[in-house]
Design an enzyme around this catalytic site. Structure first.
Site, PDB file in Angstrom:
ATOM      1  N   SER A   1       0.839  -1.201   0.000  1.00 28.60           N
ATOM      2  CA  SER A   1       0.000   0.000   0.000  1.00 28.60           C
ATOM      3  C   SER A   1       0.876   1.253   0.000  1.00 28.60           C
ATOM      4  O   SER A   1       1.667   1.441  -0.913  1.00 28.60           O
ATOM      5  CB  SER A   1      -0.952  -0.046   1.196  1.00 28.60           C
ATOM      6  OG  SER A   1      -1.998   0.873   1.055  1.00 28.60           O
TER       7      SER A   1
ATOM      8  N   ASP B   1      -0.644  -4.886  -3.497  1.00 24.54           N
ATOM      9  CA  ASP B   1      -1.995  -4.315  -3.493  1.00 24.54           C
ATOM     10  C   ASP B   1      -2.000  -2.791  -3.457  1.00 24.54           C
ATOM     11  O   ASP B   1      -2.678  -2.173  -2.621  1.00 24.54           O
ATOM     12  CB  ASP B   1      -2.812  -4.875  -2.329  1.00 24.54           C
ATOM     13  CG  ASP B   1      -4.288  -5.006  -2.702  1.00 24.54           C
ATOM     14  OD1 ASP B   1      -4.572  -5.374  -3.851  1.00 24.54           O
ATOM     15  OD2 ASP B   1      -5.152  -4.732  -1.857  1.00 24.54           O
TER      16      ASP B   1
ATOM     17  N   HIS C   1      -7.100  -6.271   1.969  1.00 26.13           N
ATOM     18  CA  HIS C   1      -6.053  -5.374   1.484  1.00 26.13           C
ATOM     19  C   HIS C   1      -4.687  -5.738   2.061  1.00 26.13           C
ATOM     20  O   HIS C   1      -3.666  -5.606   1.391  1.00 26.13           O
ATOM     21  CB  HIS C   1      -6.430  -3.942   1.846  1.00 26.13           C
ATOM     22  CG  HIS C   1      -5.444  -2.910   1.407  1.00 26.13           C
ATOM     23  ND1 HIS C   1      -4.860  -2.913   0.157  1.00 26.13           N
ATOM     24  CD2 HIS C   1      -4.933  -1.827   2.056  1.00 26.13           C
ATOM     25  CE1 HIS C   1      -4.035  -1.876   0.054  1.00 26.13           C
ATOM     26  NE2 HIS C   1      -4.064  -1.216   1.191  1.00 26.13           N
TER      27      HIS C   1
END
Length: 386
Positions: A156, A181, A349
């Protein structure tokens, strides 16, 4: 501390809660453990997963900063791990144990500025440029002029910082890059919803166990093993609370405000302060970083990220929780073979926490395919179909 809803696609800053209708499917199934059985939400120390810890001092124009790193392994390339917004290096704990058992490598998991146990003179500066420089400075402080081969792996926000670090040539011995991700298109789309998500999280927790339980039941982290070590790096004791008298003595119920009779503003203000103090006593843990206050930096983390990633002249790996994450630039780049991509379904996530073995397998296969590292034991590469 980091989570984002499916409706936001990828909550690019923190990890996101479960996909609607599914967050409960995986975690919920695990919650039902039969009569009389309770899940253990107690925290686990970092030392169960990492071999050592070090506080790396870095000199800069604002003074001396100290960056916390957790390490494992003694030979092979260094995997420099960068966590997502609100998380800490401890989010890589279970992954570290998994990857070390598959290939010969060294792990350096870094607490980025304002996160975890890292202490910097200017904690408000979370610009991509500053954090990328931090990564380069830590590498220089640890290894001097002859750094070992290094692969940057980021989740992220950490993935974005890894790309900015690579594109700025701040790690001279860089041999590979992995984003987990994080995709520019879906990240930019999610920014408008991020504040609403952050406002929906609990402000405080009555114990570390309570924080760990929330992270799992909310779907922020779908793997209890990882949550028990990771959440310790996401929360801290509230200021003014030196030592709670133990989680057993902490109030279990939700504190409810009593309705007040009309009184003078001074009396109400005094009572509010007393209520705040009582809340701190009963809920002594809060988030280490207020992500809502970092909003001005969000755009800079992700805008232009896809092209920066594609332009890095090194082998690249992109791991996603769903194929719907791809934006136009990365879709074209993937079709042109500019990077290796693998989709790990049934994850939230926080892919590396939810499925640490699968992520370790993908990274190990990438390292062996490019002859960056040697396999350990009977590890067999599993080449993805995409």
């Amino acid at each position: 501390m980091s989570a984002l809803e499916k409706s936001m696609h990828l909550g690019r800053l923190p990890s996101r809660p479960p996909l609607p209708g599914s967050g409960g499917s995986q975690s919920g199934a695990k919650m039902r453990m039969g009569p009389g059985r309770k899940r253990d939400f107690s925290p686990v120390p970092w030392s169960q997963y990492f071999e050592s810890m070090e506080d790396v001092e870095v000199e800069n124009e604002t003074g001396k900063d100290t960056f916390r790193v957790y390490k494992s392994g003694s030979e092979g390339p260094v995997l420099l791990l960068l966590h997502g917004g609100g998380h800490s290096a401890l989010s890589w704990a279970v992954f570290t144990a998994a990857i070390i058992s598959r290939v010969q490598c060294r792990i350096v998991a870094l607490d980025l500025r304002s996160h975890g146990e890292t202490k910097v003179k200017n904690p408000e500066d979370l610009s991509a440029e500053t954090m990328a420089k931090d990564v380069g400075n830590v590498v220089e402080a640890m290894y001097g002029d002859l750094p070992p081969p290094i692969m940057l792996i980021g989740h992220s926000m950490g993935g974005a910082i890894a790309v900015h670090t690579a594109s700025s040539n701040l790690v001279p011995s860089l041999l590979g890059l992995c984003m987990i991700d994080v995709v520019e298109g879906t990240a930019m789309d999610a920014l408008n919803s991020m504040q609403n998500f952050l406002r929906g999280r609990p402000k405080t927790f009555k114990s570390l166990e309570n924080a760990i339980e929330w992270s799992v039941k909310s779907g922020q982290i779908r793997n209890l093993e990882s949550a028990r070590v990771s959440m310790v790096g996401q929360v801290k004791q509230c200021e003014g609370i030196t030592s709670p008298e133990g989680s057993k003595s902490i109030v279990e119920g939700i504190i409810e405000e009593e309705e007040e009779d009309e009184e003078g503003s001074e009396s109400i203000s005094k009572r509010k302060k007393e209520d705040d103090m009582e809340t701190k006593k009963d809920h002594p843990y809060t988030w280490r970083i207020e992500l809502a206050k970092t909003e001005k930096y969000w755009d800079g983390w992700f805008r232009g990220l896809s092209n920066l990633f594609l332009s890095c002249p090194i082998p690249k790996l992109l791991l996603l929780a769903g194929v719907d994450r791809l934006d136009k630039d990365l879709t074209i780049g993937q079709m042109q073979g500019k990077f290796q991509m693998q989709v790990l379904p049934q994850c939230g996530h926080a892919v590396h926490e939810d499925a640490p073995d699968k992520v370790a397998e993908a990274v190990a296969t990438f390292l062996i395919r490019h002859r960056f590292a040697e396999p350990i034991g009977g590890f067999q590469c599993v080449f993805p179909g995409c």
